[in-house]
Design an enzyme around this catalytic site. Structure first.
Site, mmCIF file in Angstrom:
data_model
loop_
_atom_site.group_PDB
_atom_site.id
_atom_site.type_symbol
_atom_site.label_atom_id
_atom_site.label_comp_id
_atom_site.label_asym_id
_atom_site.label_seq_id
_atom_site.Cartn_x
_atom_site.Cartn_y
_atom_site.Cartn_z
ATOM 1 N N THR A 75 0.568 -1.131 -0.049
ATOM 2 C CA THR A 75 0.542 0.517 -0.405
ATOM 3 C C THR A 75 0.579 1.218 0.201
ATOM 4 O O THR A 75 0.241 2.036 -0.648
ATOM 5 C CB THR A 75 -1.201 -0.070 0.962
ATOM 6 O OG1 THR A 75 -1.705 -1.081 1.500
ATOM 7 C CG2 THR A 75 -2.135 0.995 1.072
ATOM 8 N N LYS A 114 6.372 2.134 12.819
ATOM 9 C CA LYS A 114 6.179 2.522 14.110
ATOM 10 C C LYS A 114 6.577 1.227 15.077
ATOM 11 O O LYS A 114 6.720 1.249 15.758
ATOM 12 C CB LYS A 114 4.576 2.919 14.696
ATOM 13 C CG LYS A 114 3.452 1.741 13.785
ATOM 14 C CD LYS A 114 2.469 2.080 14.172
ATOM 15 C CE LYS A 114 1.657 0.998 13.481
ATOM 16 N NZ LYS A 114 1.334 0.654 11.832
ATOM 17 N N GLY A 147 0.367 9.565 9.819
ATOM 18 C CA GLY A 147 0.465 9.411 8.657
ATOM 19 C C GLY A 147 0.872 10.976 7.870
ATOM 20 O O GLY A 147 2.170 10.889 8.239
ATOM 21 N N ILE A 165 0.077 13.552 8.938
ATOM 22 C CA ILE A 165 0.096 14.940 9.712
ATOM 23 C C ILE A 165 1.611 14.515 10.317
ATOM 24 O O ILE A 165 2.334 13.981 10.518
ATOM 25 C CB ILE A 165 -0.518 14.771 10.687
ATOM 26 C CG1 ILE A 165 -2.006 14.281 10.512
ATOM 27 C CG2 ILE A 165 0.117 15.439 12.322
ATOM 28 C CD1 ILE A 165 -2.389 14.255 11.547
ATOM 29 N N GLY A 180 -13.052 -1.762 4.960
ATOM 30 C CA GLY A 180 -11.310 -1.770 4.481
ATOM 31 C C GLY A 180 -10.793 -1.100 5.788
ATOM 32 O O GLY A 180 -9.472 -1.312 5.598
ATOM 33 N N GLU A 203 -8.669 -4.216 10.189
ATOM 34 C CA GLU A 203 -8.307 -5.601 9.721
ATOM 35 C C GLU A 203 -8.940 -6.570 9.773
ATOM 36 O O GLU A 203 -9.878 -6.995 11.233
ATOM 37 C CB GLU A 203 -6.800 -6.116 10.143
ATOM 38 C CG GLU A 203 -5.520 -4.841 10.407
ATOM 39 C CD GLU A 203 -5.550 -5.215 9.174
ATOM 40 O OE1 GLU A 203 -5.011 -5.733 8.111
ATOM 41 O OE2 GLU A 203 -4.584 -3.927 8.555
ATOM 42 N N LYS A 233 2.177 3.945 18.979
ATOM 43 C CA LYS A 233 3.166 5.636 18.021
ATOM 44 C C LYS A 233 2.944 6.252 19.251
ATOM 45 O O LYS A 233 3.682 7.818 19.203
ATOM 46 C CB LYS A 233 1.679 6.316 17.483
ATOM 47 C CG LYS A 233 1.661 5.248 15.965
ATOM 48 C CD LYS A 233 -0.124 5.205 15.637
ATOM 49 C CE LYS A 233 -0.338 5.130 14.090
ATOM 50 N NZ LYS A 233 -1.355 4.113 13.615
ATOM 51 N N GLY A 253 -3.098 5.095 4.707
ATOM 52 C CA GLY A 253 -3.634 4.976 3.415
ATOM 53 C C GLY A 253 -2.539 5.691 2.964
ATOM 54 O O GLY A 253 -1.620 6.004 2.975
#
Ligand SMILES: NC(=O)c1ccc[n+]([C@@H]2O[C@H](COP(=O)([O-])OP(=O)(O)OC[C@H]3O[C@@H](n4cnc5c(N)ncnc54)[C@H](OP(=O)(O)O)[C@@H]3O)[C@@H](O)[C@H]2O)c1
Length: 438
Positions: free
Chosen positions: A14, A107, A136, A138, A189, A192, A207, A304
């Site tokens: 991804t 992470k 992500g 940010i 999606g 998981e 994180k 994403g």
């Protein structure tokens, strides 16, 4: 123009495939911003034949990520395979030992080996960049490490898991149960097949451990965290929160207290008018309280392919520009062990939801136990009991009671509720949610 930065990427899923696409599409701008071209020259994944929707024909193919990491024809190694162990760890370490820079979104790897990898990077002169590992797209890592390098920070907290925030948002808005929301998140999606890592708070914890290290100069230590997930949250809690002027969010909170540094992940009541309460759906947000200035809240897509690739490519650009900063904001040798504040001594307000047995004296017994532990109430809401269960003898249904306390300690609340249970004046387990003030 200076020589290109030659990049090798391990992991073409991804995130990896999106990084290849973003570098190809942004080639000219990237070269202008970095003062030199950025060129992907080699890639690695498990399956060579898989269609990844990007053109890989021009790149050398490696089936062994460690071999790619050590290849003398690359300057920077981008690790996008995931996992705290090998090959991600071995490959990142090999690249750093060879004096290359490493960019990763991993992470789990950083929570486990971050300090050792930072020391390797410093020793061998490479960078270790990991903006994509938290939040992500940010830019929270750079904000803490670089933009706020001159500030003392007292607290950092945030919504760091999109799956949990998506579920809590839908439970609140559509009055869906936890189970219904989870099924929906899996269908779309967002969750998981095995969702426990997200919903039990472990993803947020990894994180947060990275943010805490950047914020307080402590060694990344996932064991220093208190972790509680969202699976116990019921629609009754979200409805009560709404009535009382709060929203429920799964927060990761790292805060300096007189007893040490608290690092905790748990469902949290946040005031409805706070910036963090406005963040709905899969969006992530982090609020930073720096001493002497108003809080800073960063909001954006936390996961994403393209969102994560945006942070990875910005880290690669930093390498191309020759930027080198200590990965955790100060030299690895200067990172201290965190003085962990015990959760029992956490101080704050609490939301408590109990099912009081419908018989004389229940409410008085609950009030007495709370008073014995010096817990004062900010508000008490007693709901109507339903009609008596099937007309059975022995009283009606239990009565939901919702209490909001003034600041007290975790220890006092736990002891008071244990005493209430021993008194047999409630049914089932009490619900307990901590309140985080602005
Ligand atoms: N997805 C996100 O939204 C997101 C957000 C933030 C951070 N991250 C982090 O980014 C990293 C990558 O995530 P992802 O979602 O892109 O994962 P992914 O879609 O599962 O892709 C993983 C890639 O790594 C390759 N790979 C796995 N094991 C390998 C091995 N032993 N040797 C060579 N290649 C191997 C896979 O090869 P094959 O394709 O051939 O199987 C695949 O291309 C993780 O650390 C994740 O935590 C992801």
């Amino acid at each position: 123009m200076a020589a290109p930065l030659k990049v090798g990427i391990a992991g073409l899923g991804t995130v990896g495939a999106s990084v290849v696409r973003l570098i190809a599409e942004g080639r000219a701008d990237l070269a202008a911003r970095c003062g030199r071209p950025v060129e992907v020259v080699a890639v690695c994944a498990r399956s060579k034949g898989k269609n990844r929707g990007v053109d890989l024909g021009r790149f050398r193919w490696f089936s062994d990520p460690v071999a790619l990491a050590g290849d003398p024809r690359i300057d920077a190694f981008v690790e996008l395979m995931g996992g705290e162990g090998d090959p991600a760890h071995a490959a990142a370490a090999a690249a750093l030992k060879a004096g290359k820079s490493v960019v990763t979104a991993n992470k789990a790897l950083l929570a486990r080996h971050g300090v050792a990898l930072a020391a390797l990077a410093e020793k061998n002169g490479g960078a270790l960049n990991f903006e994509a590992a938290v939040g992500g797209a940010i830019p929270v890592v750079k904000t803490l490490r670089e933009a706020l390098a001159g500030n003392e920070i007292s607290r950092v907290y945030g919504i760091l898991n999109g799956t949990c925030n998506y579920m809590l948002s839908r439970m609140e808005r559509e009055k869906l149960s936890f189970e219904e929301c989870l099924k929906e998140a899996q269908r779309l999606g967002y969750a998981e097949a095995d969702p426990s890592f997200d919903i039990e708070g472990h993803d947020t914890a990894q994180k947060l451990s990275i943010l805490a290290s950047l914020t307080f100069g402590t060694r990344v230590d996932p064991k220093a965290l208190y972790v509680e997930g969202i699976s116990s949250i019921a629609t009754a809690d979200l409805e009560a929160a709404e009535e009382l002027g709060y929203r429920i969010k799964l927060l990761g909170v790292a805060v300096k207290t007189p007893k040490g540094i608290e690092q905790r992940v748990h469902p949290t009541m946040v005031p409805k008018d706070s910036a963090i309460a406005q963040v709905m759906g899969v969006t992530n947000a982090v609020t930073i309280d720096a001493v002497g200035i108003a809080p800073i809240t960063l909001v954006g897509p936390g996961a994403g392919g393209m969102a994560t690739a945006s942070a990875v490519v910005s880290d690669i650009a930093d390498v191309a520009r020759g930027l080198r900063v200590p990965p955790f904001g100060r030299p690895a040798a200067k990172l201290r062990d965190s003085r962990k504040a015990p959760m029992q001594r956490h101080e704050g307000g609490y939301y408590i939801r109990l099912l009081a047995k419908d018989r004389p004296g229940s409410a008085a017994a609950i009030a007495r136990r709370l008073a014995q532990h010096n817990i004062s109430m900010e508000s008490i809401v007693q709901r109507h009991a339903g009609p008596p269960a099937g007309g059975a003898a022995g009283g009606g249904k239990p009565v939901p009671v919702i209490l909001i306390t003034y600041a007290t300690t975790e220890d006092a609340v736990r002891k008071a509720l244990a005493a209430v249970k021993r008194d047999r004046v409630i049914s089932g387990e009490p619900q307990l949610i901590r309140i985080e003030k602005n």
